[in-house]
Every structure is written in C-alpha cells, then in structure tokens.
Scaffold this motif. Structure first.
Motif, mmCIF file in Angstrom:
data_model
loop_
_atom_site.group_PDB
_atom_site.id
_atom_site.type_symbol
_atom_site.label_atom_id
_atom_site.label_comp_id
_atom_site.label_asym_id
_atom_site.label_seq_id
_atom_site.Cartn_x
_atom_site.Cartn_y
_atom_site.Cartn_z
ATOM 1 N N HIS A 85 17.348 21.531 -35.534
ATOM 2 C CA HIS A 85 17.452 21.150 -33.990
ATOM 3 C C HIS A 85 17.470 21.974 -33.381
ATOM 4 O O HIS A 85 17.498 22.636 -32.486
ATOM 5 N N VAL A 115 15.291 24.550 -31.935
ATOM 6 C CA VAL A 115 14.688 24.000 -29.838
ATOM 7 C C VAL A 115 16.431 23.803 -29.159
ATOM 8 O O VAL A 115 15.810 25.012 -28.300
ATOM 9 N N CYS A 116 17.210 22.944 -29.741
ATOM 10 C CA CYS A 116 18.090 23.008 -28.784
ATOM 11 C C CYS A 116 19.239 24.714 -28.697
ATOM 12 O O CYS A 116 20.271 24.344 -29.336
ATOM 13 N N CYS A 164 10.666 19.079 -26.937
ATOM 14 C CA CYS A 164 12.244 18.807 -27.722
ATOM 15 C C CYS A 164 11.567 17.218 -27.083
ATOM 16 O O CYS A 164 11.489 16.808 -26.626
#
Length: 214
Positions: free
Chosen positions: A182, A186-187, A197
């Motif tokens: 993640h 994404v983050c 997200c």
C-alpha cells in the motif's frame, strides 16, 4: 483510526489481495535472509536482478562462503553498499555453519546476532520465512502507520509496537505485506494516490482531505 476502522482497513486490503507476497525472489529461508540483508537502501527490483545471478551458483551458506569476497562482490556489485553487505553476508554464512548447522535460526535473538541483521531484517525473516505474526517497519510502513492514523509513532519501533497492539489477529501474519504494498504503490511519500485509495474512508489523512474539500 478506531478499532472498527482498523478492521475495515484490513478487510478491504485483504479483499483486494487475499494472499500478499514479498516482491523479493527466494526459494529458501537462507535465500530470503540473503535477499533482505542485501536490500537495505536498495530496491527489490535491483536486489532480484543480482540474486538471480548469485543464487544460480550459490544458494547455501557453504556455497556463498566458497565464493570468497571478490567472488561474492562480483555478483552483487550493482547493489548499493555492496562491499559492506558482502562482508556481512560472508560473516553471517560462517556463523550459520559454525553455530546453526548451516540453517537459518528461528529466534529473534539468534537472527539479530548475525552481522548486518537488525530488528527489521529479523522481523522479515520471522514473518515471511517462518510465518510468525511480526511486522518489519520500513519507510513505507512507517509512513502508512503515521499518515493513516493506524499506528502513529515517532520511531520505527514505536510504530511496530502500535501495529502489534492494533492489528486484529486474523490479519497480523499478512499485515506486513499489505502495508508495504500500500505504501509502495498507493500511499506514496510525495504524492499519495488518495483518489485511487480503497481505504480512504478509514484513513485520517483521507478524511481530512474530504472535509477540506467539502
């Protein structure tokens, strides 16, 4: 992030990726230990390129030792800090042979006694290699833990202990991988992809963004 949000956070990550795996390539616990030891300040992609060549000729402690310093450095010289990593790996192989019968030990104390192996590396081996419910807090997990409100902490150890306390037991074995992936995809550090997200509704940062634009 409260307990119900933590549950939804991990349930969502699990639904998207039920069986997360490390992106490091390995075929044994020793190969995993080697790859993780080499991965400090290096990308998984870069480590995999080097270990594919290395493991083709040396995939046990004895075989790596037989390469010697120059031989080992030849295979890993594309990785940052390769000289010190080669030294640590050779020392580690010697200890594995002399003290552990050539096998990677399963205890944190024994792992952390190996040259070049700190708490983070030990946690990866315990989790990925032996299936222990541990979390290795790298830069991605440290960022995700703080930014989302999942496990705020000023140090990697503080974040690790907070995660062990807050992550539901059912998710603990795989939490390490979900959080790394993640954070990696994404983050992200500079420009988190909040628009893409899946857990934005559980994330402190995401909720603040929503309230700011409401």
């Amino acid at each position: 992030m409260n307990a119900s949000q933590v549950e939804r956070f991990f349930a969502t990550l699990k639904a998207a990726n039920p069986s997360p795996q490390t992106e490091l390539e390995y075929a044994s616990v020793f190969e995993l230990l080697t790859a993780v030891l080499l991965s400090a300040q290096a990308t998984d992609v870069g480590v995999n390129k080097a270990t594919r060549r290395l493991f083709a000729v040396a995939h046990t402690p004895a075989q790596v030792l037989a390469l010697g310093t120059e031989g080992l450095e030849h295979y890993i010289k594309t990785i940052g800090l390769y000289r010190s990593k080669a030294r640590h790996l050779l020392q580690t192989c010697q200890i594995l042979i002399e003290q552990h019968g050539g096998e990677v030990p399963r205890s944190r104390e024994a792992l952390e006694a190996l040259p070049g192996v700190g708490r983070k590396t030990a946690n990866v081996v315990l989790n990925v290699g032996f299936g222990e419910p541990t979390l290795a807090v790298d830069t991605h997990i440290f960022r995700v833990g703080n930014r989302t409100g999942l496990a705020p902490g000023k140090t990697p150890l503080a974040v690790e202990l907070a995660l062990l306390d807050r992550v539901p037991e059912a998710y603990l074995v795989d939490a390490h991988h979900w959080l790394i992936l993640h954070g990696r995809y994404v983050c992200q550090a500079r420009k988190p992809l909040c628009h893409a997200c899946a857990v934005i509704n559980e994330c402190d940062h995401g909720r603040h963004l929503k309230s700011a634009t409401a």
